[in-house]
Design an enzyme around this catalytic site. Structure first.
Site, PDB file in Angstrom:
ATOM      1  N   CYS A 119      49.162  15.039 -46.349  1.00  0.00           N
ATOM      2  CA  CYS A 119      49.474  15.383 -44.954  1.00  0.00           C
ATOM      3  C   CYS A 119      48.906  16.752 -44.623  1.00  0.00           C
ATOM      4  O   CYS A 119      48.762  17.595 -45.501  1.00  0.00           O
ATOM      5  CB  CYS A 119      50.983  15.420 -44.715  1.00  0.00           C
ATOM      6  SG  CYS A 119      51.837  13.853 -44.884  1.00  0.00           S
ATOM      7  N   ASP A 120      48.615  16.940 -43.345  1.00  0.00           N
ATOM      8  CA  ASP A 120      48.231  18.266 -42.874  1.00  0.00           C
ATOM      9  C   ASP A 120      48.598  18.371 -41.404  1.00  0.00           C
ATOM     10  O   ASP A 120      48.447  17.407 -40.659  1.00  0.00           O
ATOM     11  CB  ASP A 120      46.735  18.511 -43.050  1.00  0.00           C
ATOM     12  CG  ASP A 120      46.385  19.970 -42.823  1.00  0.00           C
ATOM     13  OD1 ASP A 120      46.575  20.771 -43.765  1.00  0.00           O
ATOM     14  OD2 ASP A 120      45.955  20.322 -41.709  1.00  0.00           O
ATOM     15  N   SER A 121      49.113  19.531 -41.004  1.00  0.00           N
ATOM     16  CA  SER A 121      49.542  19.732 -39.619  1.00  0.00           C
ATOM     17  C   SER A 121      48.898  20.968 -39.013  1.00  0.00           C
ATOM     18  O   SER A 121      48.724  21.981 -39.682  1.00  0.00           O
ATOM     19  CB  SER A 121      51.067  19.900 -39.551  1.00  0.00           C
ATOM     20  OG  SER A 121      51.740  18.780 -40.052  1.00  0.00           O
TER      21      SER A 121
END
Length: 201
Positions: free
Chosen positions: A70-72
């Site tokens: 995941c990456d935000s």
């Protein structure tokens, strides 16, 4: 089909807590991927590329694993904001964000080594920031919380005081969209409840 080990390719305590909340106890294996080598200015593309790189870095270690990356990032007026590097940047960021609306993008990748399949998705949530004072901004940054988060706020912490509302997936703002995860698991022919049993064993 046997339920694989669920591996989280992230050091984020918030993402781990989200998974634990829905009965998934992940194996945590941070990728330590160097994000600076990726140059992409479109936020939706950027988070998907980074999430995929993180998952791909970890996946070879788990032959029978289901690896999630995941990456935000937060985008305001199309400009990307990740974690602030220091308190000064966090203060400047909040002075920019207050009273504004941002889009929180999270890239989600599942690599299923047992099926040799990779899924890549992006979820976007609108975040409405309160118009807070300079004093409040300085006090919030002094807690240290904004330095640990994409967008310089934590919805599950002090930052929740300064978010007027959100439009879209709540958990996406914390770092992982649980409804999207369920959909991705279904696309891989798993039922999310299969992983509950995995957590109990």
């Amino acid at each position: 089909m046997k339920t694989p080990q669920f591996v989280l390719a992230s050091a984020s305590p918030a993402r781990r807590r989200l998974l634990q909340t829905v009965g998934i106890e992940p194996i945590v294996c941070p990728s330590d991927f160097d994000e600076s080598q990726i140059e992409e200015t479109e936020p939706g593309q950027l988070v998907q590329i980074l999430a995929k790189c993180k998952a791909e870095t970890v996946a070879p270690q788990f032959a029978s694993g289901l690896v999630m990356g995941c990456d935000s990032v937060l985008a305001i007026d199309g400009k990307i904001h990740g974690k602030p590097v220091d308190a000064d940047e966090a203060i400047a960021r909040w002075k920019l964000m207050r009273g504004q609306v941002g889009n929180l993008y999270t890239g989600h990748v599942l690599i299923d080594n047992t099926q040799d399949t990779t899924l890549v998705k992006c979820q976007v949530t609108k975040v409405y920031f309160a118009d807070i004072s300079d004093r409040t901004i300085q006090a919030y940054v002094a807690t240290g919380e904004p330095l640990k988060c994409a967008g310089a706020f934590a919805l599950e912490g002090f930052g929740s005081l300064f978010i007027e509302k959100i439009a879209g997936c709540h958990s996406n703002v914390i770092g992982l969209s649980l409804p999207l995860l369920r959909q991705m698991l279904e696309e891989l022919n798993y039922d999310v409840t299969d992983f509950w049993q995995n957590a109990r064993e």
